[in-house]
Motif scaffolding. Sequence first.
Motif, PDB file in Angstrom:
ATOM      1  N   SER A  36     -30.740  28.054 -22.963  1.00  0.00           N
ATOM      2  CA  SER A  36     -29.718  27.589 -21.398  1.00  0.00           C
ATOM      3  C   SER A  36     -28.982  27.351 -22.790  1.00  0.00           C
ATOM      4  CB  SER A  36     -30.144  26.513 -21.380  1.00  0.00           C
ATOM      5  OG  SER A  36     -29.912  25.303 -22.174  1.00  0.00           O
ATOM      6  N   GLU A  37     -27.398  26.866 -23.083  1.00  0.00           N
ATOM      7  CA  GLU A  37     -26.709  26.601 -23.658  1.00  0.00           C
ATOM      8  C   GLU A  37     -27.038  24.863 -24.127  1.00  0.00           C
ATOM      9  OE1 GLU A  37     -21.665  25.757 -24.329  1.00  0.00           O
ATOM     10  OE2 GLU A  37     -22.979  25.363 -22.081  1.00  0.00           O
ATOM     11  N   GLN A  38     -27.360  24.455 -23.836  1.00  0.00           N
ATOM     12  CA  GLN A  38     -27.787  22.813 -23.968  1.00  0.00           C
ATOM     13  C   GLN A  38     -28.838  23.498 -25.288  1.00  0.00           C
ATOM     14  OE1 GLN A  38     -31.545  20.861 -24.282  1.00  0.00           O
ATOM     15  NE2 GLN A  38     -30.080  19.906 -25.020  1.00  0.00           N
ATOM     16  N   GLU A  39     -30.008  24.166 -25.136  1.00  0.00           N
ATOM     17  CA  GLU A  39     -31.494  24.658 -25.913  1.00  0.00           C
ATOM     18  C   GLU A  39     -30.674  25.518 -26.884  1.00  0.00           C
ATOM     19  OE1 GLU A  39     -34.376  25.123 -22.579  1.00  0.00           O
ATOM     20  OE2 GLU A  39     -33.072  26.547 -22.460  1.00  0.00           O
ATOM     21  N   TRP A  40     -29.878  25.982 -26.782  1.00  0.00           N
ATOM     22  CA  TRP A  40     -29.167  26.724 -28.479  1.00  0.00           C
ATOM     23  C   TRP A  40     -28.098  25.501 -29.386  1.00  0.00           C
ATOM     24  CZ3 TRP A  40     -28.887  31.598 -30.529  1.00  0.00           C
ATOM     25  CH2 TRP A  40     -27.950  32.036 -31.105  1.00  0.00           C
ATOM     26  N   ASP A  41     -27.780  24.847 -28.066  1.00  0.00           N
ATOM     27  CA  ASP A  41     -26.889  24.056 -28.871  1.00  0.00           C
ATOM     28  C   ASP A  41     -28.309  23.079 -29.587  1.00  0.00           C
ATOM     29  OD1 ASP A  41     -24.747  24.936 -28.381  1.00  0.00           O
ATOM     30  OD2 ASP A  41     -23.924  23.814 -27.322  1.00  0.00           O
ATOM     31  N   ALA A  42     -29.123  22.999 -28.807  1.00  0.00           N
ATOM     32  CA  ALA A  42     -29.533  21.649 -30.059  1.00  0.00           C
ATOM     33  C   ALA A  42     -30.869  21.886 -30.890  1.00  0.00           C
ATOM     34  CB  ALA A  42     -30.830  20.867 -28.831  1.00  0.00           C
ATOM     35  N   VAL A  43     -30.956  22.944 -30.939  1.00  0.00           N
ATOM     36  CA  VAL A  43     -31.636  23.368 -32.334  1.00  0.00           C
ATOM     37  C   VAL A  43     -30.668  24.251 -33.175  1.00  0.00           C
ATOM     38  CG1 VAL A  43     -32.937  25.602 -32.414  1.00  0.00           C
ATOM     39  CG2 VAL A  43     -33.688  24.231 -30.560  1.00  0.00           C
ATOM     40  N   ILE A  44     -30.412  24.873 -33.174  1.00  0.00           N
ATOM     41  CA  ILE A  44     -29.116  24.854 -34.519  1.00  0.00           C
ATOM     42  C   ILE A  44     -28.823  23.963 -34.758  1.00  0.00           C
ATOM     43  CG2 ILE A  44     -26.859  25.870 -34.408  1.00  0.00           C
ATOM     44  CD1 ILE A  44     -28.295  27.779 -33.976  1.00  0.00           C
ATOM     45  N   ARG A  45     -27.915  22.499 -33.921  1.00  0.00           N
ATOM     46  CA  ARG A  45     -27.832  21.451 -34.261  1.00  0.00           C
ATOM     47  C   ARG A  45     -28.243  20.492 -35.313  1.00  0.00           C
ATOM     48  NH1 ARG A  45     -27.979  15.607 -33.425  1.00  0.00           N
ATOM     49  NH2 ARG A  45     -26.331  14.595 -33.503  1.00  0.00           N
ATOM     50  N   VAL A  46     -29.732  20.138 -35.203  1.00  0.00           N
ATOM     51  CA  VAL A  46     -30.747  19.965 -35.558  1.00  0.00           C
ATOM     52  C   VAL A  46     -30.882  20.546 -36.919  1.00  0.00           C
ATOM     53  CG1 VAL A  46     -32.475  20.569 -34.450  1.00  0.00           C
ATOM     54  CG2 VAL A  46     -32.800  18.098 -35.534  1.00  0.00           C
ATOM     55  N   HIS A  47     -31.346  22.124 -36.876  1.00  0.00           N
ATOM     56  CA  HIS A  47     -31.869  22.616 -38.476  1.00  0.00           C
ATOM     57  C   HIS A  47     -30.268  23.069 -38.968  1.00  0.00           C
ATOM     58  CE1 HIS A  47     -35.580  22.995 -37.209  1.00  0.00           C
ATOM     59  NE2 HIS A  47     -35.385  23.538 -35.589  1.00  0.00           N
ATOM     60  N   LEU A  48     -29.636  23.655 -38.567  1.00  0.00           N
ATOM     61  CA  LEU A  48     -28.391  23.907 -39.056  1.00  0.00           C
ATOM     62  C   LEU A  48     -27.318  22.761 -39.473  1.00  0.00           C
ATOM     63  CD1 LEU A  48     -27.318  26.773 -40.708  1.00  0.00           C
ATOM     64  CD2 LEU A  48     -26.222  27.027 -38.473  1.00  0.00           C
ATOM     65  N   LYS A  49     -26.546  22.168 -38.884  1.00  0.00           N
ATOM     66  CA  LYS A  49     -25.677  21.085 -39.059  1.00  0.00           C
ATOM     67  C   LYS A  49     -26.798  19.819 -39.751  1.00  0.00           C
ATOM     68  CE  LYS A  49     -22.725  17.751 -37.218  1.00  0.00           C
ATOM     69  NZ  LYS A  49     -21.741  16.850 -36.670  1.00  0.00           N
ATOM     70  N   GLY A  50     -28.361  19.431 -39.112  1.00  0.00           N
ATOM     71  CA  GLY A  50     -29.394  18.619 -40.227  1.00  0.00           C
ATOM     72  C   GLY A  50     -29.277  18.969 -41.461  1.00  0.00           C
ATOM     73  N   HIS A  51     -29.578  20.603 -42.164  1.00  0.00           N
ATOM     74  CA  HIS A  51     -29.318  20.603 -43.598  1.00  0.00           C
ATOM     75  C   HIS A  51     -28.310  20.619 -43.775  1.00  0.00           C
ATOM     76  CE1 HIS A  51     -33.506  22.021 -42.472  1.00  0.00           C
ATOM     77  NE2 HIS A  51     -33.242  23.048 -44.265  1.00  0.00           N
ATOM     78  N   PHE A  52     -27.227  20.680 -43.172  1.00  0.00           N
ATOM     79  CA  PHE A  52     -25.484  20.525 -43.823  1.00  0.00           C
ATOM     80  C   PHE A  52     -24.984  19.672 -44.132  1.00  0.00           C
ATOM     81  CE2 PHE A  52     -21.199  20.735 -43.268  1.00  0.00           C
ATOM     82  CZ  PHE A  52     -20.774  20.879 -44.597  1.00  0.00           C
ATOM     83  N   ALA A  53     -25.285  18.437 -43.665  1.00  0.00           N
ATOM     84  CA  ALA A  53     -24.610  16.847 -43.031  1.00  0.00           C
ATOM     85  C   ALA A  53     -25.680  15.905 -44.811  1.00  0.00           C
ATOM     86  CB  ALA A  53     -24.623  16.273 -41.934  1.00  0.00           C
ATOM     87  N   PRO A  54     -26.901  16.516 -44.754  1.00  0.00           N
ATOM     88  CA  PRO A  54     -26.718  15.382 -45.349  1.00  0.00           C
ATOM     89  C   PRO A  54     -26.147  16.383 -46.818  1.00  0.00           C
ATOM     90  CG  PRO A  54     -29.044  15.392 -44.129  1.00  0.00           C
ATOM     91  CD  PRO A  54     -27.954  16.868 -43.648  1.00  0.00           C
ATOM     92  N   LEU A  55     -26.388  17.696 -47.155  1.00  0.00           N
ATOM     93  CA  LEU A  55     -26.537  18.209 -48.361  1.00  0.00           C
ATOM     94  C   LEU A  55     -25.428  17.851 -48.346  1.00  0.00           C
ATOM     95  CD1 LEU A  55     -26.288  21.070 -50.439  1.00  0.00           C
ATOM     96  CD2 LEU A  55     -26.210  21.868 -48.617  1.00  0.00           C
ATOM     97  N   HIS A  56     -24.372  18.022 -47.877  1.00  0.00           N
ATOM     98  CA  HIS A  56     -22.780  17.639 -48.002  1.00  0.00           C
ATOM     99  C   HIS A  56     -22.941  16.383 -48.642  1.00  0.00           C
ATOM    100  CE1 HIS A  56     -18.682  17.116 -47.559  1.00  0.00           C
ATOM    101  NE2 HIS A  56     -19.287  16.105 -47.278  1.00  0.00           N
ATOM    102  N   HIS A  57     -23.133  15.289 -48.093  1.00  0.00           N
ATOM    103  CA  HIS A  57     -23.250  13.853 -48.414  1.00  0.00           C
ATOM    104  C   HIS A  57     -23.587  13.633 -49.967  1.00  0.00           C
ATOM    105  CE1 HIS A  57     -21.384  12.529 -45.493  1.00  0.00           C
ATOM    106  NE2 HIS A  57     -22.050  12.984 -44.306  1.00  0.00           N
ATOM    107  N   ALA A  58     -24.969  14.315 -50.013  1.00  0.00           N
ATOM    108  CA  ALA A  58     -25.547  14.694 -51.509  1.00  0.00           C
ATOM    109  C   ALA A  58     -24.570  15.134 -51.807  1.00  0.00           C
ATOM    110  CB  ALA A  58     -27.377  14.697 -51.168  1.00  0.00           C
ATOM    111  N   ALA A  59     -24.594  16.230 -52.088  1.00  0.00           N
ATOM    112  CA  ALA A  59     -23.596  17.111 -53.531  1.00  0.00           C
ATOM    113  C   ALA A  59     -21.857  16.089 -53.361  1.00  0.00           C
ATOM    114  CB  ALA A  59     -22.896  18.394 -52.568  1.00  0.00           C
ATOM    115  N   ALA A  60     -21.170  15.228 -52.579  1.00  0.00           N
ATOM    116  CA  ALA A  60     -20.400  14.570 -52.587  1.00  0.00           C
ATOM    117  C   ALA A  60     -20.269  14.354 -53.722  1.00  0.00           C
ATOM    118  CB  ALA A  60     -19.593  14.053 -52.142  1.00  0.00           C
ATOM    119  N   HIS A  61     -21.776  13.295 -53.573  1.00  0.00           N
ATOM    120  CA  HIS A  61     -22.834  12.282 -54.496  1.00  0.00           C
ATOM    121  C   HIS A  61     -22.591  12.861 -55.831  1.00  0.00           C
ATOM    122  CE1 HIS A  61     -25.107   9.115 -56.838  1.00  0.00           C
ATOM    123  NE2 HIS A  61     -25.575  10.537 -57.175  1.00  0.00           N
ATOM    124  N   TRP A  62     -23.230  13.615 -56.794  1.00  0.00           N
ATOM    125  CA  TRP A  62     -23.377  14.735 -57.585  1.00  0.00           C
ATOM    126  C   TRP A  62     -22.544  15.138 -58.204  1.00  0.00           C
ATOM    127  CZ3 TRP A  62     -28.029  17.189 -54.631  1.00  0.00           C
ATOM    128  CH2 TRP A  62     -28.748  16.791 -54.823  1.00  0.00           C
TER     129      TRP A  62
END
Length: 299
Positions: free
Chosen positions: A111-137
């Motif tokens: 389903s669309e929801q199952e696609w969005d949920a997994v893409i969100r937690v894995h891919l965005k869930g990697h990018f978002a902390p990486l972005h904020h850590a990189a901005a600090h560094w």
Amino acid sequence: MIMDGRVVVVTGAGRGIGRAHALAFAAEGASVVVNDAGVAADGSGTSAGPAEQVVAEIEERGGKAVANTDDVADWAGAARLIGTALENFGKLDVLVNNAGFVRDRMLVTLSEQEWDAVIRVHLKGHFAPLHHAAAHWRAEAKAGRTPSSARVINTSSGAGLLGSVGQGNYSAAKAGIAGLTVVAAAELARYGVTVNAIAPAARTRMTEQVFAEMMAAGDGFDAMAPENISPLVVWLGSAESAGVTGRVFEVDGGRVSLATGWRHGPERDKGARWEPAELGAVVAELLAEAPEPEPVYGV
């Protein structure tokens, strides 16, 4: 004690591989931010219990740790996560992106929801902390306070490298993480940050059915224990790993392998635009000269 004095954030650290990472980093002297939203294997529900339990385990062993229950795929939550390290320990040396869950389906029933949920937690869930850590560094580097051997370790998967039947959403997300890793390694090198990824195989909530039939080796070594994954991650998070960046390592049991990924292969250059009818023979030649691709998991 190769992590003595270093500060580490581990996402999804309440259970499984993430928990093993947090304990291993603390055992080597690191102060650890244990992030876990306490969700079920499919991402439902939340609980502070798993993160707090791992913190208690670390403290019982004489280590230093604090819990964080923010959603790593939420932009503000990811910022708070990085802030937790800075507020409690005064700095950040290592970010280990590990959080995730699965919602397995064949593509025709996904389903669309199952696609969005997994893409969100894995891919965005990697990018978002990486972005904020990189901005600090980056800010530290611009202020003349170059971070001391800052590290990022992402978590891809064999499914992301080779594909996995019934896991189109998970495979796409994990392939995206591998791509994000090499881009981040190139962009963050100027700030003294290395970025690598692992593709682990171990017995966790997400894989317990897959590995249910696998037994420990005859000598008593449990090849599917999540603790087998953490030594490489700890080493990649240490100052000793300087110069290793933009790489993806497969790791399971006692095995460590360097994945080579996509590379330029055989080619033909006409020097002009091809006609469609010409390309059948050309493609046949290219396929004949190239190695056979690795099979997709589950085929």
